[in-house]
Design a protein around this motif. Structure first.
Motif, PDB file in Angstrom:
ATOM      1  N   PRO A 128      -7.391  -7.327  -3.810  1.00  0.00           N
ATOM      2  CA  PRO A 128      -8.469  -6.356  -3.613  1.00  0.00           C
ATOM      3  C   PRO A 128      -8.020  -4.910  -3.646  1.00  0.00           C
ATOM      4  N   GLY A 129      -6.739  -4.669  -3.583  1.00  0.00           N
ATOM      5  CA  GLY A 129      -6.241  -3.297  -3.561  1.00  0.00           C
ATOM      6  C   GLY A 129      -4.762  -3.276  -3.255  1.00  0.00           C
ATOM      7  N   VAL A 130      -4.305  -2.109  -2.818  1.00  0.00           N
ATOM      8  CA  VAL A 130      -2.891  -1.855  -2.564  1.00  0.00           C
ATOM      9  C   VAL A 130      -2.731  -1.285  -1.160  1.00  0.00           C
ATOM     10  N   GLY A 131      -1.645  -1.617  -0.494  1.00  0.00           N
ATOM     11  CA  GLY A 131      -1.278  -0.988   0.763  1.00  0.00           C
ATOM     12  C   GLY A 131      -0.191   0.045   0.529  1.00  0.00           C
ATOM     13  N   ALA A 132      -0.002   0.939   1.491  1.00  0.00           N
ATOM     14  CA  ALA A 132       1.058   1.942   1.395  1.00  0.00           C
ATOM     15  C   ALA A 132       1.555   2.293   2.782  1.00  0.00           C
ATOM     16  N   VAL A 133       2.868   2.401   2.914  1.00  0.00           N
ATOM     17  CA  VAL A 133       3.496   2.837   4.158  1.00  0.00           C
ATOM     18  C   VAL A 133       4.372   4.033   3.844  1.00  0.00           C
ATOM     19  N   GLY A 134       4.104   5.155   4.495  1.00  0.00           N
ATOM     20  CA  GLY A 134       4.981   6.305   4.420  1.00  0.00           C
ATOM     21  C   GLY A 134       5.686   6.490   5.749  1.00  0.00           C
ATOM     22  N   MET A 135       6.947   6.905   5.698  1.00  0.00           N
ATOM     23  CA  MET A 135       7.753   7.050   6.905  1.00  0.00           C
ATOM     24  C   MET A 135       8.349   8.453   6.974  1.00  0.00           C
ATOM     25  N   CYS A 136       8.130   9.133   8.086  1.00  0.00           N
ATOM     26  CA  CYS A 136       8.716  10.446   8.331  1.00  0.00           C
ATOM     27  C   CYS A 136       8.318  11.420   7.230  1.00  0.00           C
ATOM     28  N   LEU A 137       9.269  11.878   6.427  1.00  0.00           N
ATOM     29  CA  LEU A 137       9.011  12.825   5.345  1.00  0.00           C
ATOM     30  C   LEU A 137       7.901  12.349   4.416  1.00  0.00           C
ATOM     31  N   THR A 138       7.819  11.038   4.188  1.00  0.00           N
ATOM     32  CA  THR A 138       6.828  10.483   3.272  1.00  0.00           C
ATOM     33  C   THR A 138       5.575   9.985   3.987  1.00  0.00           C
ATOM     34  N   GLY A 139       5.497  10.181   5.310  1.00  0.00           N
ATOM     35  CA  GLY A 139       4.396   9.610   6.084  1.00  0.00           C
ATOM     36  C   GLY A 139       3.029  10.015   5.582  1.00  0.00           C
ATOM     37  N   GLY A 140       2.845  11.317   5.314  1.00  0.00           N
ATOM     38  CA  GLY A 140       1.554  11.802   4.854  1.00  0.00           C
ATOM     39  C   GLY A 140       1.221  11.404   3.439  1.00  0.00           C
ATOM     40  N   PHE A 141       2.219  10.947   2.668  1.00  0.00           N
ATOM     41  CA  PHE A 141       1.945  10.537   1.288  1.00  0.00           C
ATOM     42  C   PHE A 141       0.950   9.391   1.255  1.00  0.00           C
ATOM     43  N   ALA A 142       1.059   8.470   2.223  1.00  0.00           N
ATOM     44  CA  ALA A 142       0.145   7.325   2.250  1.00  0.00           C
ATOM     45  C   ALA A 142      -1.293   7.782   2.451  1.00  0.00           C
ATOM     46  N   LEU A 143      -1.499   8.873   3.197  1.00  0.00           N
ATOM     47  CA  LEU A 143      -2.839   9.412   3.403  1.00  0.00           C
ATOM     48  C   LEU A 143      -3.360  10.034   2.110  1.00  0.00           C
ATOM     49  N   ALA A 144      -2.547  10.848   1.455  1.00  0.00           N
ATOM     50  CA  ALA A 144      -2.975  11.497   0.220  1.00  0.00           C
ATOM     51  C   ALA A 144      -3.198  10.488  -0.899  1.00  0.00           C
ATOM     52  N   MET A 145      -2.463   9.396  -0.914  1.00  0.00           N
ATOM     53  CA  MET A 145      -2.664   8.352  -1.916  1.00  0.00           C
ATOM     54  C   MET A 145      -4.024   7.686  -1.767  1.00  0.00           C
ATOM     55  N   ALA A 146      -4.612   7.757  -0.564  1.00  0.00           N
ATOM     56  CA  ALA A 146      -5.871   7.056  -0.287  1.00  0.00           C
ATOM     57  C   ALA A 146      -7.078   7.725  -0.914  1.00  0.00           C
ATOM     58  N   THR A 147      -6.896   8.813  -1.672  1.00  0.00           N
ATOM     59  CA  THR A 147      -8.009   9.327  -2.472  1.00  0.00           C
ATOM     60  C   THR A 147      -8.357   8.347  -3.590  1.00  0.00           C
ATOM     61  N   ASP A 148      -7.420   7.480  -3.960  1.00  0.00           N
ATOM     62  CA  ASP A 148      -7.650   6.451  -4.968  1.00  0.00           C
ATOM     63  C   ASP A 148      -8.217   5.216  -4.268  1.00  0.00           C
ATOM     64  N   GLU A 149      -9.346   4.717  -4.754  1.00  0.00           N
ATOM     65  CA  GLU A 149     -10.024   3.612  -4.085  1.00  0.00           C
ATOM     66  C   GLU A 149      -9.236   2.313  -4.135  1.00  0.00           C
ATOM     67  N   ARG A 150      -8.201   2.266  -4.958  1.00  0.00           N
ATOM     68  CA  ARG A 150      -7.361   1.069  -4.976  1.00  0.00           C
ATOM     69  C   ARG A 150      -6.460   0.998  -3.756  1.00  0.00           C
ATOM     70  N   LEU A 151      -6.270   2.129  -3.065  1.00  0.00           N
ATOM     71  CA  LEU A 151      -5.443   2.153  -1.850  1.00  0.00           C
ATOM     72  C   LEU A 151      -6.344   1.804  -0.671  1.00  0.00           C
ATOM     73  N   VAL A 152      -6.185   0.612  -0.123  1.00  0.00           N
ATOM     74  CA  VAL A 152      -7.103   0.121   0.899  1.00  0.00           C
ATOM     75  C   VAL A 152      -6.456  -0.058   2.263  1.00  0.00           C
ATOM     76  N   ALA A 153      -5.143   0.163   2.371  1.00  0.00           N
ATOM     77  CA  ALA A 153      -4.463  -0.039   3.655  1.00  0.00           C
ATOM     78  C   ALA A 153      -3.348   0.991   3.816  1.00  0.00           C
ATOM     79  N   PRO A 154      -3.697   2.253   4.174  1.00  0.00           N
ATOM     80  CA  PRO A 154      -2.674   3.286   4.363  1.00  0.00           C
ATOM     81  C   PRO A 154      -2.091   3.287   5.772  1.00  0.00           C
ATOM     82  N   VAL A 155      -0.770   3.394   5.851  1.00  0.00           N
ATOM     83  CA  VAL A 155      -0.064   3.440   7.138  1.00  0.00           C
ATOM     84  C   VAL A 155       0.814   4.678   7.160  1.00  0.00           C
ATOM     85  N   LEU A 156       0.644   5.510   8.187  1.00  0.00           N
ATOM     86  CA  LEU A 156       1.406   6.742   8.359  1.00  0.00           C
ATOM     87  C   LEU A 156       2.360   6.536   9.530  1.00  0.00           C
ATOM     88  N   SER A 157       3.614   6.201   9.236  1.00  0.00           N
ATOM     89  CA  SER A 157       4.588   5.982  10.295  1.00  0.00           C
ATOM     90  C   SER A 157       5.380   7.261  10.520  1.00  0.00           C
TER      91      SER A 157
END
Length: 279
Positions: A128-157
């Motif tokens: 149904p879609g893609v998940g993403a986990v960003g950690m520290c320096l990359t943490g906010g990347f998972a949030l910005a990736m969620a503009t694409d509707e294929r990203l359905v499970a963003p995690v900002l660690s």
């Protein structure tokens, strides 16, 4: 912990808009893009990827900086070796135009490449879609990736950008206002959930940043905030890395519960399974 020889991970590359980066991949099922923290894809990041793969997903790790598999535990390799690894990774980030460290109201350019990777992995892996986990320096990347509707499970660690050297930066995250508005609409319209993890007292991830996300995303932002005492005391570093360096991988431990919450989110959003806990 010794260096990881990458056994069990397949190697490939992905190219978009003229930029080619290495990938590591493990597992089958819907894709989860795992973006490592500084200094890179350490054995503990690979351990997290193995857990994602064991949950029924394909763990996809882009090599954004550092050398995959290199151990950076001071107790195992000594502080001089750790210092060299950190300096090398930070140098790669600082000289690259792909990463935005200080500016507010901007997403890093590398996010466009990561969105393209997520789209390609969705086509490759299905689901149904893609998940993403960003950690520290990359943490906010998972949030910005969620503009694409294929990203359905963003995690900002422990999202650490922009660096919290001023009050305004402490109360912001590295995403443009327009992109944040798109994510907010997805939360309201589609029920998108954004999961955030941090240790209380972590100066790299101030409480104001999570307060900002609560104001912007409302109940769609689910924060897991742990006391510093929950961090693995064996680490020589201050409590920061919830899913890797400071994880105590034992049932009942708060960091293990945080890990289970992340895996439950992937199972629910990508595999359609009933979560074992409320994320």
């Amino acid at each position: 912990m010794a260096d990881h020889d990458l056994t069990g991970f397949t190697k490939s590359t992905f190219t978009h808009d003229g930029a080619t980066r290495r990938l590591l991949r493990r597992g089958t099922g819907p894709a989860v893009i795992i973006m490592a923290e500084i200094p890179g894809i350490t054995p503990k990041v690979l351990g997290f990827a193995e857990r994602v793969a064991a949950s029924g997903c394909t763990a996809v790790l882009p090599v954004l900086f550092g050398e995959p598999g290199r151990d950076t535990d001071p107790a195992a390799v000594g502080w001089p070796s750790v210092g060299r690894s950190l300096a090398s990774s930070l140098w790669q980030v600082c000289v690259s135009r792909e990463f935005t460290l200080l500016a507010t109201g901007r997403s890093s350019r590398v996010v466009r490449w990561l969105r393209a990777l997520a789209a390609a992995e969705h086509e490759r892996c299905g689901g149904p879609g893609v998940g993403a986990v960003g950690m520290c320096l990359t943490g906010g990347f998972a949030l910005a990736m969620a503009t694409d509707e294929r990203l359905v499970a963003p995690v900002l660690s422990q999202p650490s950008l922009p660096l919290a050297c001023t009050r305004s930066r402490a109360g912001a995250i590295d995403i443009s206002p327009g992109e944040l508005a798109v994510v907010r609409r997805r939360c309201e319209r589609d029920g998108l959930q954004v999961l955030g993890l941090r240790f209380r007292g972590d100066r790299l991830v101030p409480g104001d940043r999570f307060a900002y996300l609560r104001r912007e995303l409302g109940d769609a932002f689910v924060a897991v905030e742990l006391d510093a005492e929950a961090a693995n005391p064996a680490s020589a570093l201050a409590p920061h890395s919830v899913l890797t360096e400071h994880l105590i991988d034992e049932p009942g431990q708060p960091t293990r519960q945080a890990l289970d919450t992340v895996l439950d989110l992937f199972r629910a959003r990508l595999l359609g399974e009933q979560p074992s806990r409320t994320a």
